[in-house]
Motif scaffolding. Sequence first.
Motif, PDB file in Angstrom:
ATOM      1  N   GLY A  33      41.040  37.918  39.309  1.00 39.36           N
ATOM      2  CA  GLY A  33      41.563  39.437  39.209  1.00 39.36           C
ATOM      3  C   GLY A  33      42.549  39.273  38.760  1.00 39.36           C
ATOM      4  O   GLY A  33      43.230  38.067  38.088  1.00 39.36           O
ATOM      5  N   ILE A  34      42.909  40.729  37.529  1.00 36.82           N
ATOM      6  CA  ILE A  34      43.878  40.185  36.110  1.00 36.82           C
ATOM      7  C   ILE A  34      45.225  41.190  36.581  1.00 36.82           C
ATOM      8  O   ILE A  34      45.791  41.732  36.205  1.00 36.82           O
ATOM      9  N   THR A  35      44.718  42.416  38.027  1.00 37.95           N
ATOM     10  CA  THR A  35      45.728  43.540  37.550  1.00 37.95           C
ATOM     11  C   THR A  35      46.529  43.504  39.052  1.00 37.95           C
ATOM     12  O   THR A  35      47.567  43.636  38.849  1.00 37.95           O
ATOM     13  N   ASN A  36      46.410  43.617  40.156  1.00 34.92           N
ATOM     14  CA  ASN A  36      46.903  43.360  41.028  1.00 34.92           C
ATOM     15  C   ASN A  36      47.350  41.873  42.044  1.00 34.92           C
ATOM     16  O   ASN A  36      46.367  40.929  41.565  1.00 34.92           O
ATOM     17  N   PRO A 114      38.635  44.911  54.406  1.00 37.02           N
ATOM     18  CA  PRO A 114      37.617  43.901  55.198  1.00 37.02           C
ATOM     19  C   PRO A 114      37.204  43.150  54.260  1.00 37.02           C
ATOM     20  O   PRO A 114      36.965  43.529  52.837  1.00 37.02           O
ATOM     21  N   VAL A 116      34.390  41.062  51.735  1.00 32.17           N
ATOM     22  CA  VAL A 116      32.776  41.102  52.253  1.00 32.17           C
ATOM     23  C   VAL A 116      32.264  39.606  51.531  1.00 32.17           C
ATOM     24  O   VAL A 116      33.218  38.745  50.384  1.00 32.17           O
ATOM     25  N   HIS A 120      30.164  36.798  43.752  1.00 29.18           N
ATOM     26  CA  HIS A 120      29.825  37.401  42.558  1.00 29.18           C
ATOM     27  C   HIS A 120      28.794  36.941  41.510  1.00 29.18           C
ATOM     28  O   HIS A 120      27.816  35.912  41.158  1.00 29.18           O
ATOM     29  N   ASP A 207      32.144  40.919  37.962  1.00 29.04           N
ATOM     30  CA  ASP A 207      33.220  40.464  39.128  1.00 29.04           C
ATOM     31  C   ASP A 207      33.309  40.920  40.156  1.00 29.04           C
ATOM     32  O   ASP A 207      34.525  41.652  41.601  1.00 29.04           O
ATOM     33  N   ASN A 221      36.481  46.924  44.773  1.00 30.64           N
ATOM     34  CA  ASN A 221      38.068  47.633  43.496  1.00 30.64           C
ATOM     35  C   ASN A 221      37.748  48.513  43.213  1.00 30.64           C
ATOM     36  O   ASN A 221      37.296  48.879  41.584  1.00 30.64           O
TER      37      ASN A 221
HETATM   38  N1  LIG Z   1      36.724  43.085  50.217  1.00 27.30           N
HETATM   39  C1  LIG Z   1      36.312  41.648  49.044  1.00 27.30           C
HETATM   40  N2  LIG Z   1      36.123  41.352  49.527  1.00 27.30           N
HETATM   41  C2  LIG Z   1      35.484  39.998  48.956  1.00 27.30           C
HETATM   42  N3  LIG Z   1      35.997  39.107  47.741  1.00 27.30           N
HETATM   43  C3  LIG Z   1      36.822  40.072  47.469  1.00 27.30           C
HETATM   44  C4  LIG Z   1      37.563  41.734  47.946  1.00 27.30           C
HETATM   45  N4  LIG Z   1      38.710  42.342  47.252  1.00 27.30           N
HETATM   46  C5  LIG Z   1      38.809  41.497  46.362  1.00 27.30           C
HETATM   47  N5  LIG Z   1      37.711  40.372  46.556  1.00 27.30           N
HETATM   48  C6  LIG Z   1      38.047  39.300  45.674  1.00 27.30           C
HETATM   49  O1  LIG Z   1      39.086  38.940  44.669  1.00 27.30           O
HETATM   50  C7  LIG Z   1      39.192  38.637  43.603  1.00 27.30           C
HETATM   51  C8  LIG Z   1      39.863  39.962  42.754  1.00 27.30           C
HETATM   52  O2  LIG Z   1      40.117  40.909  43.158  1.00 27.30           O
HETATM   53  P1  LIG Z   1      40.133  42.361  42.332  1.00 27.30           P
HETATM   54  O3  LIG Z   1      38.948  42.196  41.334  1.00 27.30           O
HETATM   55  O4  LIG Z   1      40.229  43.340  43.129  1.00 27.30           O
HETATM   56  O5  LIG Z   1      40.536  41.639  41.592  1.00 27.30           O
HETATM   57  P2  LIG Z   1      42.422  42.979  41.046  1.00 27.30           P
HETATM   58  O6  LIG Z   1      43.176  42.090  40.016  1.00 27.30           O
HETATM   59  O7  LIG Z   1      42.183  43.968  41.371  1.00 27.30           O
HETATM   60  O8  LIG Z   1      41.455  44.016  39.986  1.00 27.30           O
HETATM   61  P3  LIG Z   1      40.642  43.728  38.009  1.00 27.30           P
HETATM   62  O9  LIG Z   1      40.739  42.128  37.824  1.00 27.30           O
HETATM   63  O10 LIG Z   1      39.258  44.662  38.386  1.00 27.30           O
HETATM   64  O11 LIG Z   1      41.516  43.838  37.279  1.00 27.30           O
HETATM   65  C9  LIG Z   1      37.632  39.544  43.342  1.00 27.30           C
HETATM   66  O12 LIG Z   1      37.243  39.058  42.127  1.00 27.30           O
HETATM   67  C10 LIG Z   1      36.756  38.918  44.231  1.00 27.30           C
HETATM   68  O13 LIG Z   1      36.320  37.534  44.227  1.00 27.30           O
END
Ligand SMILES: Nc1ncnc2c1ncn2[C@@H]1O[C@H](COP(=O)(O)OP(=O)(O)OP(=O)(O)O)[C@@H](O)[C@H]1O
Length: 328
Positions: A33-36, A114, A116, A120, A207, A221
Amino acid sequence: MAVYTVLDREEIEAYIAPFGIGPLVSYEGIAEGITNTNYFITTDQSEFGSELQTEPLQHFVLTLFEVQNLNDLKFYTELTTLLNLRGLPVPCPVRDSDGVSLKTLQGKPALLIPKVPGQHAMQPNPKQCRELGEILANIHRACVDANLQHQGPRSVEWLVAAAAELSPQLEEADQKLLNDEINHFVNLHNSNLNLPRSVIHGDLFRDNALFVGDRLAGIINFFSASDGYLLHDLAVVANDWCSEHDGSLNHDCCDALLAGYEKNRPLTDDEKNVWDDFLRIAAVRFWVTRLLIKLNPSGHHRPGGLMEIKDPQEYKNILIQRIYPSED
Ligand SMILES: Nc1ncnc2c1ncn2[C@@H]1O[C@H](COP(=O)(O)OP(=O)(O)OP(=O)(O)O)[C@@H](O)[C@H]1O
Ligand SMILES: N[C@@H](CCO)C(=O)O
């Protein structure tokens, strides 16, 4: 890395207590993940379950929002709850006994969602693409039925302005490629497109979905979900899920994606006519956002460091392949 805000055990225990999900067993920052900022959280729910309950441990993701605004997060909660209630594989935020899901942690908005199961599909097969297409169509149908609306920041005007900002920083050939594509897009947009619109995911990359084998266990996401053409959502998926390393389209995967999608929502003739154009638009959109981050990294700082920079070249290659498809 994507743990910009570091949490300790006591903070997490205090945060999850009102949700009634049992005591904290373990927690771990999520690197992807890159945003949060994301943490995996495991709790023990055995005190709530019957003796027959075989899996007392429950798994969640605790997300701290580094950039999203509260209005977007309220909409996210409404949207994912609606999709979840429709039986679609979309996890929605856990609520406390007062029905509240959105709270703050270290002064930042936070949600407990929750986890999942599954992985991926980084090298998806046609079966997985077909399954994804079927579910995406059902998500679109649910959003259309519910008449949801939510304005996002990535409008046509935004894309035109972003391209104008980027253009002087690019080499001549890339400037021409970008400007030609933007003109092509604006002309198309101004041609009174009569295509179905609703709220779309907008970022359904590999992802953001998890599979158990070939079964789609969940799509995550939806944080940037907003109004858009349904066809744009499908094109974003096709570009990420159905591209070879050189950017060319993997036809087996793309045909399966479209067949799955059309099983549940057949494309209109107008949509079929502009499918190739939408693949190009979807490619430009991510070429531009990745270039913006790469060429202006200081504007993308997070408290704990710099955002990961995704490769713009990947999307330039996809764009070129959509304009000039290589011979099979
Ligand atoms: N509800 C979930 N169930 C399972 N894995 C999750 C869940 N939410 C997040 N993850 C895992 O955490 C990783 C990072 O989450 P997410 O993609 O929301 O990050 P982000 O930094 O918020 O978004 P992005 O990278 O798309 O900008 C996901 O790629 C996934 O592997
Ligand atoms: N999925 C996006 C990043 C998050 O918006 C990309 O790969 O560029």
